[in-house]
Design a protein around this motif. Sequence first.
Motif, short mmCIF file in Angstrom:
data_model
loop_
_atom_site.label_atom_id
_atom_site.label_comp_id
_atom_site.label_asym_id
_atom_site.label_seq_id
_atom_site.Cartn_x
_atom_site.Cartn_y
_atom_site.Cartn_z
N SER A 56 0.83 -1.22 0.00
CA SER A 56 0.00 0.00 0.00
C SER A 56 0.86 1.26 0.00
O SER A 56 0.39 2.33 0.41
N SER A 57 2.13 1.10 -0.40
CA SER A 57 3.08 2.22 -0.44
C SER A 57 3.17 2.91 0.91
O SER A 57 2.93 4.12 1.03
N LYS A 91 -0.08 4.41 2.37
CA LYS A 91 -0.61 5.59 1.68
C LYS A 91 -1.97 5.28 1.05
O LYS A 91 -2.88 6.11 1.03
N HIS A 92 -2.09 4.06 0.52
CA HIS A 92 -3.35 3.69 -0.14
C HIS A 92 -4.20 2.75 0.72
O HIS A 92 -5.11 2.11 0.21
N ASP A 103 -7.00 1.98 3.24
CA ASP A 103 -8.24 2.66 3.64
C ASP A 103 -8.53 2.37 5.12
O ASP A 103 -8.81 1.23 5.48
N GLY A 123 -4.79 -2.57 0.47
CA GLY A 123 -4.30 -1.37 -0.21
C GLY A 123 -3.41 -1.68 -1.39
O GLY A 123 -2.67 -0.80 -1.87
N TRP A 124 -3.46 -2.92 -1.86
CA TRP A 124 -2.62 -3.28 -3.02
C TRP A 124 -3.21 -2.70 -4.31
O TRP A 124 -2.49 -2.36 -5.21
N HIS A 172 -6.10 0.10 -5.78
CA HIS A 172 -7.08 1.16 -5.49
C HIS A 172 -7.47 1.85 -6.80
O HIS A 172 -6.78 1.73 -7.81
N GLU A 223 -8.56 5.43 -8.71
CA GLU A 223 -8.45 6.90 -8.64
C GLU A 223 -9.25 7.50 -9.79
O GLU A 223 -9.20 6.97 -10.91
N MET A 271 -4.91 1.29 -9.99
CA MET A 271 -3.51 1.28 -9.56
C MET A 271 -3.26 0.02 -8.73
O MET A 271 -4.00 -0.26 -7.79
N GLY A 316 0.98 0.66 -6.66
CA GLY A 316 1.51 1.95 -7.11
C GLY A 316 1.72 2.02 -8.61
O GLY A 316 2.20 3.05 -9.12
N HIS A 362 0.28 1.98 -12.51
CA HIS A 362 -0.95 2.20 -13.27
C HIS A 362 -1.26 0.98 -14.13
O HIS A 362 -0.45 0.58 -14.98
#
Lengths: 235, 361
Positions: free
Chosen positions: B26-27, B30-31, B33, B149-150, B152, B154, B166, B169, B171
């Motif tokens: 999830s970096s 960061k991603h 939830d 969070g692998w 997500h 946007e 994503m 991280g 695209h």
Amino acid sequence: MIATATENEFFLDPSRCIGCQACVQACGECGTHRGVSMIHLEYVHRPTGVQTAPVVCMHCEDPTCAKVCPADAIKQDDNGVVLSAAKSRCVACSNCVLACPFGVPKMKAEIDLMMKCDMCYDRTSVGKKPMCATVCPSGALYYGPRDYIEKHRREAAVNEFQFGRQTVRTKVNMMTSPELTALPFDVLDFLPWEDKDFDPFALARVRDGAPDAANSAVWDEPALSQRCSGNCTCH
Amino acid sequence: MSINAKALLAGLGIALATVAAIALGSSGLKHFDPALTGYAIGAIMAAFAVGYRFTVWAQRPPSRLYFKRGLELFFRRAPTPHSKPETQNQKLSALPIPYGAGTLGAALARNFVAQEFIRRRSGYRWIMHLCLSGGCTLAFAITFPLVFGWIHFESLATDAEMYRVMAFGIHLDTFSVHSAKAFLAFNALNVSGILVLVGLVMAGWRRFTDAGERATQTFSEDILPLILILAVTATGLALTVSYHFLAGRGHHLWAIVHMVSVVALLLYIPFGKFFHMFQRTCSLCVSRYKKVGDTGPRAHCRRCSTDFASAMHVTDLKLVLDQLGFDYRFSGERGEVHYQDICPACRRGLLAINQGRTLGR
């Protein structure tokens, strides 16, 4: 799930078997067997006689089959009944088939599943007799109160077996001599040893008036000669 | 109950690996939830429990032996009828060649993907199980990456109706929220829910009507897993109903109930019927074991000379029986015989012979 009726017990007396196969036919009718007969009806020693013996699961107190199962597939209920392999877990390895001292479990290779006698669980759990005991005409398979057996049979019921150094206690009883408290089990007397060929007539000789001693010509049958292919460790 | 140190380490290792996978995937959260924290904690606890239970189970003598042999035989060529006899302890070649890869791949495809062994047992059960396992696998394959969070979504800054997918991280894809792709992506969980519901109805019918199953089933092993799956499916579908047809009414409550039911299901996995999906990994080892055993040296009954098993199987079972504390050796003046060297048919005959002998019959 309803608890197994505890007032009734299973009594096995292979010496009473007349080989009618009623038990074999009835066994498949049980709901948990799904048309597959779980009972074994063996010729004791076909070349020398026609004596048959039914073999049901003895429901060991410490079941070897369950202990050697790598997938925890064989469970024992609170009343000591050892169930068939759980369908979701059985990996069809045959460990139980090879390890059972009574030779009971059957590997159904076509469905990758071990099935065995579960004392007709759908019936005995609601107080009914197992199918085999219901139809056995000679009393080789009897399911009922211990009082009845003690009153009507000369033999005594034991539930302990001595397999060499291993003592096995079971839920199912075996009829034997009243002097015995455990069934002594001998294998060495019934093997062909290097210095002594197995005498197929030894069995017939120890049974006075045995009507079924085979004609010696049977030993000329090619099918009864050495069956070892040589691809083994026994040579 | 004593704590199994190896199992504890394995459980902690898997739990920590899950935490690390969440953090990295999830970096650095960061991603991740925060609204899905309950699911993540449930997954980490389940990972620990699965690791612990699996290690305890795999340490049992018969399970351990199959895993050990499975690994050995994976790198050993299955003997042919004409090949030279091999010993059990044959040294592995310097460069291990995965001879068993074909058997393993076939077993994976047949047993885990197609579940062909269930089809042979019953067509009804096969369809039922495919619906349940397929639906659950699809649902897990969607939710775990989202929860961790692998993956997500946007929306583009320039066009709110365009979504970017994503993963870790990176695209992956861009699609319109009105596209068929979006419809499939946003309704994949509903599809899995419907699949599971079909399986549940079939399973429930069988549990209520099959005499054999009714006699042997237990609440904790057979009924509770169905209730748990039903709870997850029903509450999950209730969320869809809430935001599609009820203008979001009750959504908050259903979200909490759904999370509780999912966590309960995750925590049940190591302790109940669902653990069979891990135990069935043993069947992969068994497949290779049987293949090598079928063409290798055979065991012949000491009494009737019948070929009744592979010599490897009989030798291994003697070892397992010793480890379990069973001793089926007969010894006398003539020598010693292990009961494993007698075929099952002869064992049945010997039972009657010995009984007859005690009665003089």
